[in-house]
Design an enzyme around this catalytic site. Sequence first.
Site, short mmCIF file in Angstrom:
data_model
loop_
_atom_site.label_atom_id
_atom_site.label_comp_id
_atom_site.label_asym_id
_atom_site.label_seq_id
_atom_site.Cartn_x
_atom_site.Cartn_y
_atom_site.Cartn_z
N TYR A 171 0.84 -1.22 0.00
CA TYR A 171 0.00 0.00 0.00
C TYR A 171 0.87 1.26 0.00
O TYR A 171 0.60 2.22 -0.73
CB TYR A 171 -0.89 -0.06 1.25
CG TYR A 171 -1.86 1.07 1.44
CD1 TYR A 171 -2.95 1.23 0.60
CD2 TYR A 171 -1.71 1.96 2.50
CE1 TYR A 171 -3.86 2.25 0.81
CE2 TYR A 171 -2.61 2.98 2.71
CZ TYR A 171 -3.68 3.12 1.86
OH TYR A 171 -4.58 4.14 2.08
N LYS A 175 0.82 4.12 -2.82
CA LYS A 175 0.43 5.49 -2.49
C LYS A 175 1.58 6.48 -2.74
O LYS A 175 1.32 7.66 -3.05
CB LYS A 175 -0.05 5.56 -1.04
CG LYS A 175 -1.39 4.86 -0.80
CD LYS A 175 -2.50 5.40 -1.69
CE LYS A 175 -3.89 5.11 -1.15
NZ LYS A 175 -4.95 5.54 -2.12
N1 LIG Z 1 -9.77 6.19 5.68
C1 LIG Z 1 -8.57 6.69 5.84
O1 LIG Z 1 -8.18 7.15 6.95
C2 LIG Z 1 -7.61 6.75 4.69
C3 LIG Z 1 -6.29 7.17 4.94
C4 LIG Z 1 -5.41 7.29 3.88
C5 LIG Z 1 -5.87 7.01 2.58
N2 LIG Z 1 -7.13 6.57 2.38
C6 LIG Z 1 -7.54 6.29 1.01
O2 LIG Z 1 -8.81 6.86 0.77
C7 LIG Z 1 -9.51 6.11 -0.25
C8 LIG Z 1 -10.90 5.74 0.25
O3 LIG Z 1 -10.76 4.88 1.38
P1 LIG Z 1 -11.93 4.62 2.45
O4 LIG Z 1 -11.25 4.68 3.78
O5 LIG Z 1 -13.08 5.46 2.14
O6 LIG Z 1 -12.21 3.06 2.13
P2 LIG Z 1 -13.59 2.26 1.86
O7 LIG Z 1 -13.20 0.82 1.84
O8 LIG Z 1 -14.65 2.72 2.80
O9 LIG Z 1 -14.01 2.74 0.39
C9 LIG Z 1 -13.32 2.36 -0.77
C10 LIG Z 1 -14.33 2.02 -1.85
O10 LIG Z 1 -13.61 1.70 -3.07
C11 LIG Z 1 -14.35 0.68 -3.74
N3 LIG Z 1 -13.48 -0.02 -4.68
C12 LIG Z 1 -12.46 -0.86 -4.37
N4 LIG Z 1 -11.90 -1.34 -5.50
C13 LIG Z 1 -12.56 -0.77 -6.54
C14 LIG Z 1 -12.43 -0.86 -7.95
N5 LIG Z 1 -11.50 -1.63 -8.51
N6 LIG Z 1 -13.27 -0.12 -8.73
C15 LIG Z 1 -14.23 0.67 -8.16
N7 LIG Z 1 -14.39 0.78 -6.83
C16 LIG Z 1 -13.58 0.06 -6.03
C17 LIG Z 1 -14.87 -0.21 -2.62
O11 LIG Z 1 -15.99 -1.00 -3.03
C18 LIG Z 1 -15.20 0.81 -1.53
O12 LIG Z 1 -16.58 1.18 -1.55
C19 LIG Z 1 -8.61 4.89 -0.54
O13 LIG Z 1 -7.82 5.17 -1.68
C20 LIG Z 1 -7.74 4.81 0.69
O14 LIG Z 1 -6.52 4.14 0.44
C21 LIG Z 1 -8.02 6.43 3.40
#
Ligand SMILES: NC(=O)c1ccc[n+]([C@@H]2O[C@H](COP(=O)([O-])OP(=O)(O)OC[C@H]3O[C@@H](n4cnc5c(N)ncnc54)[C@H](O)[C@@H]3O)[C@@H](O)[C@H]2O)c1
Length: 301
Positions: A171, A175
Amino acid sequence: MSGICDGRVVVVTGAGRGLGRAHARAFAAEGARLVVNDLGVGLDGAPGPDSPARRVVDEIRAAGGEAVAHGGDIATTEGASSLVATALEVYGRLDTLVNNAGFLRDRMLVNLDEDDWDAVLRVHLKGHFLPLKHAAAHWRAEAKAGRMPVARIVNTSSGAGLLGSVGQGNYSAAKAGIVGLTLVAAAELARYGVQVNAIAPAARTRMTERTFAETMTAPAGGFDAMAPENVSPLVVWLGSAASAGVTGRVFEAEGGRITVMEGWRPGPSADKGARWSPGEAGETALKLLAEAAEPGTVYGA
Ligand SMILES: NC(=O)c1ccc[n+]([C@@H]2O[C@H](COP(=O)([O-])OP(=O)(O)OC[C@H]3O[C@@H](n4cnc5c(N)ncnc54)[C@H](O)[C@@H]3O)[C@@H](O)[C@H]2O)c1
């Protein structure tokens, strides 16, 4: 609805839940028309039974906004090209792309299977590249036809990509790659009216349930600092025409805090004007390290 995104058409990937859902709803509340993408997979990318994109479309419509669902896999050419095509077919234009979809397969490096490496690199890095490429091709055609876009791309990196994170080698690599992609895209696409920035968010979603376990429950009354909705205002601004002149930057966004991240830049340096011996190179490296700023701590180290 009216606001800073009036008239704009915005695509958000992975918008069926978590941060993407919050972004899509926030864009709609500012007058944007949405394409809500989500494949509906589990936390580890395994196929899921639900259709979360449709639920978010229903929420946006119920609040008086305009949205359509797209259920494709953004890490495939078919999924990425049909995502852009959906915006053009339904609304006749595309203004903003928010790359957000992704999942985790956390393991220590010695236990990390090749499949888990490939799946995470694929969904995040390729899943950013392909929608970006197809959107950019549309904007380049518009620019060449004399209709200069006011286009925006917001990519989603992570503190894991900026500082590293123990147990997240795949990851973190993906990223960090998204930051490199953002810098190149900002430089290449400026001539077509496209600005490209990245965020490193932190919020309570299913992805971070364990990380933010102690803040899982929103406080009764008061400010819920870990709500995903706190990250979206910056994303909406970056995705609007109002962010003119801002490109190739990375912002951390969490709770009520926004931080501009300052990336790699040359630090202390020495030039012998000739080839060093290994011993001299080591001695010089130690001298320079003593003058250099300490790196940030890797998450979980
Ligand atoms: N939540 C955090 O604190 C955090 C921190 C750093 C980065 N991020 C990044 O933020 C983004 C959103 O994360 P989140 O926490 O909302 O996660 P989440 O799991 O709630 O949402 C991610 C969504 O992406 C969808 N998805 C996955 N693979 C897919 C694909 N191939 N095509 C279409 N949709 C797809 C999933 O079905 C899911 O609904 C991600 O890129 C994650 O790495 C989140």
